[in-house]
Structures are given as C-alpha cells and as structure tokens.
Design an enzyme around this catalytic site. Structure first.
Site, PDB file in Angstrom:
ATOM      1  N   TRP A 130       4.745 -11.917  17.996  1.00 48.74           N
ATOM      2  CA  TRP A 130       5.680 -10.802  17.799  1.00 48.74           C
ATOM      3  C   TRP A 130       6.117 -10.282  19.173  1.00 48.74           C
ATOM      4  CZ3 TRP A 130       4.009  -5.161  17.122  1.00 48.74           C
ATOM      5  CH2 TRP A 130       5.113  -4.363  16.792  1.00 48.74           C
ATOM      6  N   ASP A 211      -4.584  -8.613  14.214  1.00 48.58           N
ATOM      7  CA  ASP A 211      -3.429  -7.752  13.921  1.00 48.58           C
ATOM      8  C   ASP A 211      -3.041  -7.994  12.456  1.00 48.58           C
ATOM      9  OD1 ASP A 211      -1.118  -6.318  13.797  1.00 48.58           O
ATOM     10  OD2 ASP A 211      -0.022  -7.476  15.300  1.00 48.58           O
ATOM     11  N   ALA A 213      -0.535  -6.514   9.777  1.00 46.81           N
ATOM     12  CA  ALA A 213       0.576  -5.587   9.512  1.00 46.81           C
ATOM     13  C   ALA A 213       1.188  -5.806   8.134  1.00 46.81           C
ATOM     14  CB  ALA A 213       1.643  -5.745  10.587  1.00 46.81           C
ATOM     15  N   LYS A 246       4.549  -1.550   6.233  1.00 46.22           N
ATOM     16  CA  LYS A 246       5.222  -2.429   5.269  1.00 46.22           C
ATOM     17  C   LYS A 246       4.608  -2.320   3.882  1.00 46.22           C
ATOM     18  CE  LYS A 246       6.188  -4.040   9.418  1.00 46.22           C
ATOM     19  NZ  LYS A 246       7.314  -4.349  10.212  1.00 46.22           N
TER      20      LYS A 246
END
Ligand code: LMR
Length: 398
Positions: A130, A211, A213, A246
C-alpha cells in the site's frame, strides 16, 4: 521559512480521488480510493452504525477526554474480534491495545514503538505494498526494504521467491504482512502458506507487523484473521494494526487499534506505558466517536449480528463483482485471461495494464484507477460492467 519548501505531487490515491470527484461525466467509473460502494455507487452509513450512533448520542452525558489509550471497552472488544473470542492470548496478560486514529494511526504508533525499542530496525514490505505504508513507517525513522510478493504472470503470490528472500533476513528484522485482502494486489496467502511463513518467522526470529484493514471483506471475519490468530498464538511478539474504516464503514471517523503481543506480562505492561506516552506525544488522545460506535455494536449481541450480516452483504457483492467482471472481460477481451481477478480477495486487484493504458482509460473512458492499474472492484456496478470491459478491450487494442 516556508518559502524554501518545494511543492510535491499529491499522494497517488488521494490525487485520483480529487480528479474523479471533479469529473462531471455521468459515465465515470471510480475504481480509485478503497471505499466500499453499493450498486448505486454510494457508500452509505451502515444501519448498525446508525443504530449505535443514535443510542450513543442519546446516552452521552459528557465530551470530556477519554484518555490516550482510548476507549477501554472498544480495545477489549477489538481484541476479541481480531483474535477470536476463544483465543488463548486473551487471558494471558500478554496483549495490550491502544485505540488509534484509523489503521494509519496504528501503523504509525507501531512503527514508533519499534523505533523506540530498536532504532536501527528495518521493516520489510511486500512488492508492491500500500502506497501509504512508505510515509507512515519511514516517517517514524525506520528503514524500509522490499521483499518479492506479487506474481504478475499468475495474479497470485510468488511464494517460493518470497520465502527464499525472507530466509535471508537477519534475526529481529521486522516483517510487514497484510493479514488478508492484500492492498494493492488482492493476492493472499493460503492457510498452508501462512503456516510455512510462521515456521520461517520462528526459525529466523523475525518480528511480524500485521496490517489488517479489511477483516470480513475477503472470505469472512474468521478466515480473514487466520494468519493473525495463528501468529499471535505461536509467537512471543507480534504487532497488529487494525482498521475499522472499511468493515464498519467508518472511514472519516478514524477508528482503529494497535494490538501488541509481548513475550511476558511484565514486558506487556512496560510496552503499554510506552505506547501511551508515544500516543500522547503524537495525537494526545484519539477521537472518540467511531470507537464508541464500534463499542456499541460489538458490545450488543443483536447489533453485532446485524452488523455481521451487513458485512456479509458487502463481501458477497464484491465476490459477485469479481466473478461478473471476469465474465465481461472474457467476452470482450478473449485474447487475455483475467480469471485471476475472481480468485483474489477484498477490494483490490491489478488489472495488469500499462500506465499509458490506465491514462487512456481515464482520459477517453472516465475510468479511474491508480497508475499501477490497481482497481477497487467495489467501485464497479452491474450497469457499467460491460462499459468497463469494452473500454478495457479498446485500450488493449481490440
Ligand atoms: C486505499 O488504499 O485506497 C485506502 O486504504 C484509502 C487510503 O487511505 O489510501
């Protein structure tokens, strides 16, 4: 003093978001920034969020400070969501959590903690990763090094090459891993591959920085956390940066958490005091609203169920779009195999076209994706799938 500053170009994702918003063409297709969209192209507030928010506003008696570690009830419920309600770590005293401004805040806080403990640490990030990982982690003073990950030929992970590269890392190197729904490629590790990476991490004594998300937007709340849960059960130290942007649709509320697993309860206690001091020195205290909403949802069994059902609808829509876009591309670009898109997870996939072709899609067809051809699959709609596939066929020279 500021006259010495040079202007810089906008972050590629945010620059694209602004360009798409400014495009008045009714045919435009926004596959840029990673936000969930429904079949009307909207990103509505989830019903469970509205309900929790209404209850929160009715009951809230004060706006006084919460504290640098944030909402303790939220932190605890997040640990259960991330690790699973039965995870052995939950009663071990080795996990400490801090509420952060989004997953970004969690990544930055984790990076600051690593720098404090070991200033010369190098964080190894997937190629590609990312775009915002770079400023978030290097901004804390850490050096970044790439490791091979995405296989453009197959749309999967180049697992052997990745493992060979990781095998060469020195002890205590930091390994950044996307828990699921890899951003930007959508190519995830299988459960068997997670187990192999775990064995390597143990053997090489690496520090995993996970991570997560998109929990719930790939295969489901449990499956998407498989790697995190495995690593946290088996390793002495793990950092987990988690976002509620999200899966709860709380983007602008900046809601996330950093969970740090330490080897002993004493180390966990000391780490927590350092985390609190670091947070105090950066944002002092996190914003309350989003975390209070998540607390309200996860702390109420029927609301939590209603939210999980909404999340399932979002996930199934993305999975359906993945299959449908492959069908359309098969019909309009038969010379090229896009089947990998249906096998990938979460919001993103690389379309696999050149930067020149991405620009052509933008300029001639009002289709927006980042220059590396990352597209947010959730930005497609049933009504524009054919338009999209025809446009791709045109830029491919069909
Ligand atoms: C994305 O990758 O598009 C999202 O995570 C939004 C962002 O902040 O970049």
């Amino acid at each position: 003093m500021f006259e010495r500053l040079e202007p810089i170009t906008a972050d590629p994702i945010l620059g694209l978001m602004a360009a798409c918003r400014a495009d008045p063409d009714p045919r435009k297709v926004d596959l840029g920034v990673g936000v969930y969209r429904d079949d009307r192209g909207d990103t509505p507030v989830l019903a469970a969020v509205r309900q929790a928010e209404a209850a929160l506003i009715a009951a809230q008696a004060t706006k006084t400070y919460v504290g640098p570690a944030g909402n303790a009830g939220f932190n605890q419920l997040m640990e259960r969501m991330v690790l699973g309600a039965e995870h052995p770590l939950l009663s071990s005293g080795r996990v400490r959590s801090v509420q952060t401004p989004g997953g970004c805040g969690a990544l930055r806080l984790g990076a600051e903690l690593i720098r404090l403990a070991s200033p010369t640490s190098v964080v190894h990030v997937s190629t590609p990763t990312w775009a915002n990982h770079v400023p978030l982690l290097s901004g804390a003073g850490l050096k970044l090094e790439p490791y091979p990950y995405y296989d453009r030929a197959t749309g999967g992970v180049q697992f052997e090459t990745m493992m060979a590269a990781l095998e060469r890392l020195p002890a205590r190197a930091v390994l950044l891993l996307h828990a699921s729904c890899h951003n930007p490629t959508g190519a995830d590790l299988s459960q068997g591959q997670w187990r192999e990476v775990l064995a390597l991490v143990k053997r090489r004594q690496l520090l995993p920085f996970m991570d997560m998300a998109y929990q719930g937007l790939g295969e489901g709340l449990e499956d998407d956390a498989f790697g995190i849960r495995l690593f946290c059960a088996e390793l002495p130290e793990v950092l987990c940066a988690v976002s509620c942007s999200k899966n709860f649709g709380l983007y602008r509320e900046r809601t996330g958490a950093l969970h740090v697993i330490s080897a002993t309860t004493a180390a966990a206690e000391a780490t927590f005091t350092q985390l609190v001091r670091l947070a105090r020195g950066i944002w002092s205290m996190p914003p309350d609203h989003g975390a209070a909403i998540v607390h309200g949802i996860l702390g109420d069994a029927s609301l939590a169920r209603a939210w999980a059902e909404e999340l399932t609808v979002m996930r199934r829509r993305i999975q359906g779009l993945r299959r449908a876009v492959v069908e359309q591309l098969r019909a309009h670009c038969p010379q090229r195999d896009f089947g990998f898109i249906a096998a990938q997870h979460g919001m993103f996939s690389f379309l696999g076209v050149s930067t020149q072709q991405v620009r052509e899609l933008r300029e001639r067809h009002h289709i927006y994706m980042t220059d590396d051809s990352r597209m947010n699959v959730a930005g497609l709609r049933q009504e524009n799938l054919e338009y999209f596939a025809r446009a791709v066929a045109q830029v491919l020279g069909g």
